[in-house]
Scaffold this motif. Structure first.
Motif, short mmCIF file in Angstrom:
data_model
loop_
_atom_site.label_atom_id
_atom_site.label_comp_id
_atom_site.label_asym_id
_atom_site.label_seq_id
_atom_site.Cartn_x
_atom_site.Cartn_y
_atom_site.Cartn_z
N ALA A 12 -1.51 13.83 -22.14
CA ALA A 12 -0.74 13.70 -23.38
C ALA A 12 -0.75 14.95 -24.24
O ALA A 12 0.22 15.26 -24.92
CB ALA A 12 -1.26 12.51 -24.20
N SER A 13 -1.87 15.71 -24.21
CA SER A 13 -2.00 16.86 -25.11
C SER A 13 -1.83 18.20 -24.41
O SER A 13 -2.12 19.24 -25.00
CB SER A 13 -3.38 16.83 -25.79
N GLN A 15 0.93 20.45 -22.70
CA GLN A 15 2.28 20.83 -22.29
C GLN A 15 2.24 22.27 -21.80
O GLN A 15 1.97 23.19 -22.56
CB GLN A 15 3.27 20.69 -23.45
N ASN A 45 2.91 17.22 -13.89
CA ASN A 45 2.37 16.85 -15.20
C ASN A 45 3.37 16.03 -16.00
O ASN A 45 4.55 16.35 -16.06
CB ASN A 45 1.99 18.11 -15.99
N THR A 47 3.68 14.66 -19.92
CA THR A 47 3.10 14.83 -21.25
C THR A 47 4.13 14.46 -22.30
O THR A 47 5.26 14.07 -21.98
CB THR A 47 2.62 16.29 -21.44
N GLN A 64 7.00 19.44 -14.43
CA GLN A 64 6.57 18.78 -15.65
C GLN A 64 7.69 17.96 -16.29
O GLN A 64 8.84 18.37 -16.29
CB GLN A 64 6.08 19.84 -16.65
#
Length: 422
Positions: A12-13, A15, A45, A47, A64
């Motif tokens: 979540a944190s 990027q 990922n 996020t 991502q």
């Protein structure tokens, strides 16, 4: 299992971006870059980002996806759209492992509701229920009343009372999530003891922290000779009472008469300038009034968010850093400070005592005790020989604990053990 492993992160944190990030929560980026640059792992990922809908935004060899910030609110029950997305990318990527970084967001619930069969590793980054217990940071009932500003009147949920209540509510759900997880990774013995009690049947792994490359390359801190100012540096990510800024304020006030040239420099995301008359947090306004009442307002500088090089620069011009938190599951700021070798005064809270040895690589004080905090600050100001020894010992400890090669290999070993490669 194919020769080239696929790991899907739900972070979540973190990027990934080509830009320098002004935040302390960036060690995941360092870990991800090390994985993509030195291993055969394909890293994906998921996020949060400032987007209106789920958007693919690749960076640094990482595939991502950004999830709208509004999805963060759905920590108990993920939206159908997010659940569908999780199922879709899991089927398309077919990852060997899903690594979920933290319980503090709604991505975990999306995974559990999607009933993914892929092995999952949950990384404990913060424990919400432990934060709820320590959230007020020693603030009295009257202090909490004084934290009510226009923002809190218009939106009561911004007041520390309701923020703490939200932490407690989410903490209860967090406990249920932890108990469902087969594989859990922790970064400190303190967290390890909690997880073993909560979920004794889970496989628990000890993970390491990889710092940003700038800190490994930074020159060692040097004793401030003939300095006209005693600079103290601290960092606080947001206006959060449990981070303990009020403790440093009281300590500085005790030292101010004896050391009139003392200064406190605060990095982080605290917004002290008013916007439209009410954006500033009531707790922040209370801090500013407290500083004025204590007679130290002119001795405080609010630096805002800093990137790695800016933080290192502040450390090098400082006599010491202070970490006054009431609870920490690790503490990236302290680990980074140790790597630079700047002397540290820290509270004896949570996982902080594991990072350094009292009197050898840091000086500790009882949590919330500003008298002891002031005493330890003064020891650093006045004892040059102690300071020099602490600086060298802290840096040596950090190089051993946060060694990039060891941390990366440990992470790969955890992956391999869960996937079944060993």
């Amino acid at each position: 299992m194919s020769a080239k492993r696929k790991i899907l992160w739900f972070a979540a944190s973190a990027q990934f971006s080509d830009e320098k990030i002004k935040s302390t929560g960036t060690w995941l980026i360092a870990m991800g870059n090390a994985i993509t640059e030195t291993t055969d792992i394909e890293l994906y990922n998921v996020t949060y980002g400032n987007v209106k809908s789920i958007t693919q935004k690749n960076a640094n060899n990482v595939t991502q996806w950004l999830i709208p910030y509004k999805e963060k609110r759905n920590y108990k029950k993920a939206s159908k759209k997010l659940i569908s997305f999780v199922k879709k990318i899991n089927n398309e990527i077919k990852p060997d492992l899903i690594h979920v970084w933290g319980t503090e967001n709604g991505l975990v619930s999306a995974l559990t509701e999607a009933k993914i069969q892929t092995p999952i590793l949950l990384e404990i980054q913060g424990l919400l229920f432990s934060i709820a217990r320590n959230y007020y940071g020693g603030l009295s009932y009257n202090d909490l009343l004084r934290c009510i500003g226009l923002k809190e009147i218009l939106r009561p949920k911004n007041h520390p009372y309701f923020v703490r209540k939200e932490f407690a509510n989410r903490g209860r759900y967090e406990t249920l999530l932890i108990q469902q997880m087969e594989n859990i990774s922790v970064q400190s013995d303190w967290v390890d003891s909690i997880i073993k009690s909560l979920s004794p049947k889970s496989n628990i792994f000890k993970a390491g922290i990889m710092l940003r490359s700038e800190f490994y390359e930074a020159p060692i801190w040097e004793y401030q000779k003939n300095s006209q100012t005693i600079n103290i540096f601290t960092s606080c990510s947001a206006a959060i009472p449990y981070k303990g800024l009020q403790v440093i304020f009281d300590a500085i006030a005790l030292l101010k008469n004896k050391y009139p040239n003392i200064r406190l420099n605060i990095g982080g995301g605290i917004q002290i300038k008013k916007k439209y008359g009410f954006i500033r947090e009531g707790y922040t306004s209370w801090l500013l009034r407290k500083a004025k009442k204590l007679g130290i307002a002119d001795s405080i500088s609010w630096l805002g968010k800093l990137n790695a090089n800016e933080m290192i620069g502040e450390m090098h011009k400082s006599s010491l850093v202070v970490v006054p938190s009431f609870v920490e599951t690790y503490c990236l700021f302290m680990a980074e400070s140790m790597m630079v070798g700047v002397p540290i005064v820290a509270s004896f809270a949570g996982a902080l005592p594991q990072l350094a040895e009292h009197g050898k690589s840091a000086l500790y004080f009882p949590t919330g005790d500003h008298w002891s905090c002031a005493q330890q600050i003064e020891r650093i100001i006045t004892d040059q020989e102690l300071v020099k020894k602490m600086s060298v010992e802290a840096r040596n400890t950090a190089f051993q604990r946060n060694d990039q090669t060891k941390v990366l290999q440990n992470q790969l070993d955890i992956y391999n053990e869960i996937i079944g490669a060993l």
